[in-house]
Design an enzyme around this catalytic site. Sequence first.
Site, PDB file in Angstrom:
ATOM      1  N   GLU A 153      35.406  14.807 103.903  1.00 17.07           N
ATOM      2  CA  GLU A 153      35.251  14.058 102.697  1.00 17.07           C
ATOM      3  C   GLU A 153      34.963  12.419 102.851  1.00 17.07           C
ATOM      4  O   GLU A 153      36.311  11.964 102.611  1.00 17.07           O
ATOM      5  CB  GLU A 153      36.296  14.457 101.631  1.00 17.07           C
ATOM      6  CG  GLU A 153      36.327  15.872 101.490  1.00 17.07           C
ATOM      7  CD  GLU A 153      37.123  16.193  99.998  1.00 17.07           C
ATOM      8  OE1 GLU A 153      36.539  17.005  99.091  1.00 17.07           O
ATOM      9  OE2 GLU A 153      38.275  15.682  99.802  1.00 17.07           O
TER      10      GLU A 153
ATOM     11  N   LYS B  73      42.193  18.911  90.925  1.00 17.12           N
ATOM     12  CA  LYS B  73      42.845  17.664  90.803  1.00 17.12           C
ATOM     13  C   LYS B  73      43.607  17.752  89.680  1.00 17.12           C
ATOM     14  O   LYS B  73      44.265  18.836  89.256  1.00 17.12           O
ATOM     15  CB  LYS B  73      42.087  16.486  90.789  1.00 17.12           C
ATOM     16  CG  LYS B  73      40.791  16.425  91.823  1.00 17.12           C
ATOM     17  CD  LYS B  73      40.287  15.076  92.130  1.00 17.12           C
ATOM     18  CE  LYS B  73      39.182  15.113  93.238  1.00 17.12           C
ATOM     19  NZ  LYS B  73      38.594  14.065  93.732  1.00 17.12           N
TER      20      LYS B  73
ATOM     21  N   GLU C 219      43.057  11.282  98.172  1.00 12.47           N
ATOM     22  CA  GLU C 219      43.870  10.677  97.177  1.00 12.47           C
ATOM     23  C   GLU C 219      45.177  10.377  97.536  1.00 12.47           C
ATOM     24  O   GLU C 219      46.042   9.484  97.247  1.00 12.47           O
ATOM     25  CB  GLU C 219      43.396  11.248  95.871  1.00 12.47           C
ATOM     26  CG  GLU C 219      42.379  10.855  95.508  1.00 12.47           C
ATOM     27  CD  GLU C 219      41.376  11.873  94.531  1.00 12.47           C
ATOM     28  OE1 GLU C 219      41.856  13.013  94.085  1.00 12.47           O
ATOM     29  OE2 GLU C 219      40.107  11.981  94.290  1.00 12.47           O
TER      30      GLU C 219
ATOM     31  N   ASN D 134      38.354  21.720  93.847  1.00 12.71           N
ATOM     32  CA  ASN D 134      39.726  21.177  93.655  1.00 12.71           C
ATOM     33  C   ASN D 134      39.815  20.510  92.208  1.00 12.71           C
ATOM     34  O   ASN D 134      38.929  19.458  92.181  1.00 12.71           O
ATOM     35  CB  ASN D 134      39.683  20.177  94.630  1.00 12.71           C
ATOM     36  CG  ASN D 134      40.676  19.058  94.760  1.00 12.71           C
ATOM     37  OD1 ASN D 134      41.663  19.200  93.914  1.00 12.71           O
ATOM     38  ND2 ASN D 134      40.719  17.926  95.407  1.00 12.71           N
TER      39      ASN D 134
ATOM     40  N   SER E 198      31.273  14.406  95.560  1.00  9.52           N
ATOM     41  CA  SER E 198      30.029  14.480  94.713  1.00  9.52           C
ATOM     42  C   SER E 198      28.902  15.768  94.940  1.00  9.52           C
ATOM     43  O   SER E 198      27.854  15.701  94.767  1.00  9.52           O
ATOM     44  CB  SER E 198      29.158  13.237  94.678  1.00  9.52           C
ATOM     45  OG  SER E 198      30.230  12.158  94.291  1.00  9.52           O
TER      46      SER E 198
ATOM     47  N   HIS F 103      44.089  15.303 101.406  1.00 14.29           N
ATOM     48  CA  HIS F 103      43.070  14.705 100.608  1.00 14.29           C
ATOM     49  C   HIS F 103      43.290  13.162 100.745  1.00 14.29           C
ATOM     50  O   HIS F 103      44.282  12.764 100.611  1.00 14.29           O
ATOM     51  CB  HIS F 103      43.357  15.316  99.179  1.00 14.29           C
ATOM     52  CG  HIS F 103      42.060  14.846  98.516  1.00 14.29           C
ATOM     53  ND1 HIS F 103      41.795  13.726  97.519  1.00 14.29           N
ATOM     54  CD2 HIS F 103      41.103  15.738  98.155  1.00 14.29           C
ATOM     55  CE1 HIS F 103      40.768  13.829  97.216  1.00 14.29           C
ATOM     56  NE2 HIS F 103      40.050  14.950  97.345  1.00 14.29           N
TER      57      HIS F 103
ATOM     58  N   GLY G 216      33.994  11.471  93.995  1.00 15.26           N
ATOM     59  CA  GLY G 216      34.002  11.030  92.379  1.00 15.26           C
ATOM     60  C   GLY G 216      33.116   9.744  91.983  1.00 15.26           C
ATOM     61  O   GLY G 216      33.032   9.195  91.157  1.00 15.26           O
TER      62      GLY G 216
END
Length: 251
Positions: free
Chosen positions: A167, A12, A97, A10, A212, A95, A173
Amino acid sequence: MTRKILAAANWKMNGSRTANRAWTDSFVPRSAELACNILVCAPSVYLSDLDRAFEGTKVMLGAQDVNEHANGAYTGETAAAMLKDVGCEWVIIGHSERRTLYGDSNERVAAKCRAAHEQGLRVVLCVGETLQEREAGTTIDVVTEQLQAALNAIGPQALAAGALAYEPVWAIGTGKTATPAQAQEVHAALRDAVRAVDPESADALRILYGGSVKPANAAELFAMPDIDGALVGGAALKAEDFYSICASAQV
Ligand code: PGA
């Protein structure tokens, strides 16, 4: 049942034509040696370039989001048919985010899954709890509810044709990875929730871990019985690191 590992990148909102070319020049020629399935989810403006770069290789192409409507007055958005048109086979939906920054509720995620499925796109459905939710002991409830919304929308078989990605928000991250045991516990609960609806789909469904993932921890994650791959953010920006993660699936 053995499920083939799926390593998904991904990217991003990262990359440029120059950087992407360097990545594909490094990764694609060596990808044939890899035993796992490979997916790269890129910003939509680069999908056509990447479709050409991946043509005739085992690297599959995906987008990072899709609009829930078929077409029309939705400025700035991208429809599922458009993603298909530029060569995408997959799309990430839900996701964290998108859920936290852009208001993708379970209802909207379900609608997006439906739109993707109608166009024959394979969905990587993302679920995950926040640190607060984990500390409150509600992890399984949260992820099961997120899963259920999509499951109701597209059904277990379509879900199994794509993948589910667990996730934990606190691991994305941050450099903090869930331990293999922590991830396994949630993956097993997610598979059980699918099994309650359709045992065959539950066995076939690949559940990826994300948060991560890096070359140093991929192998121990892949060794868990219900971890069938990874959704990789930061480490997937370096072709070398993503290659190492993919190669961890050989052992
Ligand atoms: P990360 O991101 O690997 O950088 O933690 C994973 C993701 O958000 O999909």
